[in-house]
Design an enzyme around this catalytic site. Structure first.
Site, PDB file in Angstrom:
ATOM      1  CG  ASP A  61     -20.311 -47.961  21.488  1.00 53.14           C
ATOM      2  OD1 ASP A  61     -20.794 -47.109  22.263  1.00 53.14           O
ATOM      3  OD2 ASP A  61     -20.592 -48.011  20.281  1.00 53.14           O
ATOM      4  CG  HIS A  93     -21.037 -44.097  20.788  1.00 52.52           C
ATOM      5  ND1 HIS A  93     -22.118 -44.570  21.496  1.00 52.52           N
ATOM      6  CD2 HIS A  93     -21.550 -43.534  19.669  1.00 52.52           C
ATOM      7  CE1 HIS A  93     -23.236 -44.321  20.828  1.00 52.52           C
ATOM      8  NE2 HIS A  93     -22.926 -43.672  19.712  1.00 52.52           N
ATOM      9  CD  GLU A 115     -25.660 -42.593  17.381  1.00 50.56           C
ATOM     10  OE1 GLU A 115     -26.799 -42.753  16.909  1.00 50.56           O
ATOM     11  OE2 GLU A 115     -25.149 -43.408  18.175  1.00 50.56           O
TER      12      GLU A 115
END
Ligand code: ZN
Length: 532
Positions: A212, A275, A342
């Site tokens: 991440d 990410h 996301e």
């Protein structure tokens, strides 16, 4: 359709036979008798018999060679507290006995079910597959006095078990916990403690969020800068060293072996296309802009970055395939999680490489480009004999029919229902019930039990499409081991029961006193918890 029908028929048969057994019990459980059976998750069928079994220095374990790993594991579980190193034999050699046995005729119990009969002379655990034996052993551990979990010999305890017959198998195939290793790195001994706890409560998946924006946590031979650069926070932030780092290939192999012996499968997650800014600290050429970024702690930068993998450069897919190839070799799991959540598309809108792909494949927009991206990766994962899991954003822009979707956004009910309608399998991890980094004010221990309301809705409309349930722990707020433990426990025990025990067979008022009893077990497993 035929396949679904068969599955449904099997399920109905199982429920029918369960009811039959429940109603045919000669002695229905009294409250008093139930008090002795403090097992979590609650077994499907329990019949209490007369008497007790006592483990003594004369007790031995009987198992064939195909169950030697489980027999040794059982001995290692029972030895420290009792002080007895039980001999393992293929034949009965006198004294009372704990026998482990695989039986073909128990195929209705599936991969993970087991039957256990305890009489005054013998404990017999039978199953169709070794994993069922592992879960039988965990039930056995829970039936002993709780001191059996102590790591040093205890003298003044009689190691008695209630005589009982238990017929048990899980409701859902996937019963998981996700740990975020990126925002905060967790070391190997902490991970082993979690594998032990998962196994004790018959949870069978540890989903490792290994990459991440806050750090890359797994060694990839082909890309050394991922560990040299991307696993470290930028020094300007003065982060304590223990919060960063990575697992070497040897660490992963060790964890895989440790988990496998305990019935737990490790599921790697490699995030894409978003990410991923930690990757651009090491390999900036893989983003649309090519800018070199730095690795920052969660609260020192945006939670979501616009820089994501460029979907138009062939270097991106070369990189991902090489990474996934090494990851597939290290993890024997059936599934690989590719994230997919996301990912802002703002840079894709202006990137000439990305726009070229949209044009070339006549894609409608950037959402379809993400869907195309995921399909490329899924093709590669399937060529390695694996299946893809992604967060629910992979439903946007067209969902592949073979992907398994991990639903995390609580408001995404329509997408969830349309995914199961399309035939995709889903894993439920909604923020409303399963986000264990949230406070107890927001998700109380009891609230986790009510995940049933969502399960029930899907099962009623499209039965058999829920692969399972999972708790998620993101490590940006609680970054110490005790803090993490308190977020996860005791809520994890609640989810363990929701994932294992058939709904008709459990209720909060019955669970709650059992949970109280298990606080002592958590103490002995070195786990911090909250009883609020
Ligand atoms: Zn691009």
């Amino acid at each position: 359709m035929k396949h679904e029908g068969t599955g449904m028929m099997k399920r109905m048969l199982w429920i029918f036979s369960l009811c039959l057994i429940l109603y045919s019990c000669k002695e229905p459980l009294t409250e008093e008798v139930q008090a002795e059976i403090q097992v979590i998750p609650r077994p499907q069928v329990i019949t209490v018999l007369e008497g007790t079994f006592e483990m003594t220095s004369k007790t031995s374990i009987k198992a064939n060679r195909d169950l030697m790993v489980q027999a040794e594991q059982l001995r290692d579980y029972l030895s420290p507290a009792s002080g007895y190193v039980l001999p393992i034999n293929k034949r009965h050699t006198g004294g009372n006995l704990i026998e482990l046995k695989l039986l073909d005729e128990l195929s209705t119990l599936g991969e993970e079910g087991y039957e256990m009969t305890i009489t005054s002379k013998k404990v017999l655990i039978t199953a169709h597959r070794p994993k069922g034996i592992i879960w039988g052993i965990q039930t056995l551990r829970q039936l002993f006095p709780v001191e059996i979990l102590r790591e040093a010999a205890v003298d003044d305890v009689a190691w008695e078990l209630p005589c009982v017959n238990i017929l048990d198998k899980p409701r859902f195939e996937w019963r998981g916990l996700m740990i975020d290793y990126s925002r905060t790195f967790w070391n190997i001994s902490h991970t082993k403690k979690y594998i032990d706890a998962l196994s004790y409560y018959k949870m069978n998946r540890l989903h490792m969020h290994l990459t991440d924006d806050q750090g890359w946590r797994i060694e990839i031979e082909k890309y050394p800068a991922l560990t040299e650069i991307a696993s470290q926070f930028d020094t300007v932030y003065h982060e304590p060293r223990e919060r960063e780092g990575y697992y070497s290939r040897e660490d992963i192999r060790e964890l895989v072996r440790y988990a496998e012996a305990r019935g737990v499968e490790l599921i790697p997650e490699i995030e894409m296309p978003g990410h991923t800014t930690e990757v651009f600290a090491a390999y900036p050429e893989l983003s649309c802009t090519g800018d070199t970024l730095s690795v920052h702690p969660f609260f020192m930068g945006p939670g979501i970055h616009n820089e994501i993998f460029c979907a138009g450069k062939k270097e991106t897919f070369e990189f991902l395939e090489n990474v996934l190839s090494e990851v597939s070799e290290l993890f024997p799991s059936e599934y690989i999680h590719i994230g997919g959540d996301e990912a802002p598309k703002v840079l894709w809108k202006t990137c000439p490489h990305c726009q070229r792909v949209i044009k070339e494949y006549s894609l409608k927009d950037e959402d379809e480009l993400q869907s195309w991206f995921i399909r490329q990766v899924e093709g590669y994962i399937q060529s390695k004999g694996k299946k893809l899991i992604g967060w629910d954003e992979i439903t946007e822009g067209g969902l592949s029919g073979t992907a398994t979707v991990m639903f995390w956004r609580a408001g995404m009910e329509n997408a969830l229902l349309s995914a199961v309608e399309q035939g995709n399998m889903v894993i439920l991890t909604p923020t409303s019930h399963c986000y264990f980094d949230y406070t107890y004010d927001r998700i109380s221990t009891e609230k986790v039990y009510s995940l049933e309301s969502i399960i029930d809705k899907i099962e009623t409309l499209n039965p058999g499409k829920i692969l399972g349930v999972q708790a998620n722990f993101w490590s940006h707020i609680d970054r110490t081991e005790p803090g993490m433990d308190r977020q996860i426990f005791p809520r994890l025990l609640v989810l363990a029961e929701v994932g294992w025990t058939e709904a008709l067979n459990r209720e909060w008022d019955h669970f709650s006193p059992r949970l109280e009893h298990h606080y002592q077990s958590l103490d002995l497993l070195d786990i911090y918890y909250t009883d609020e």
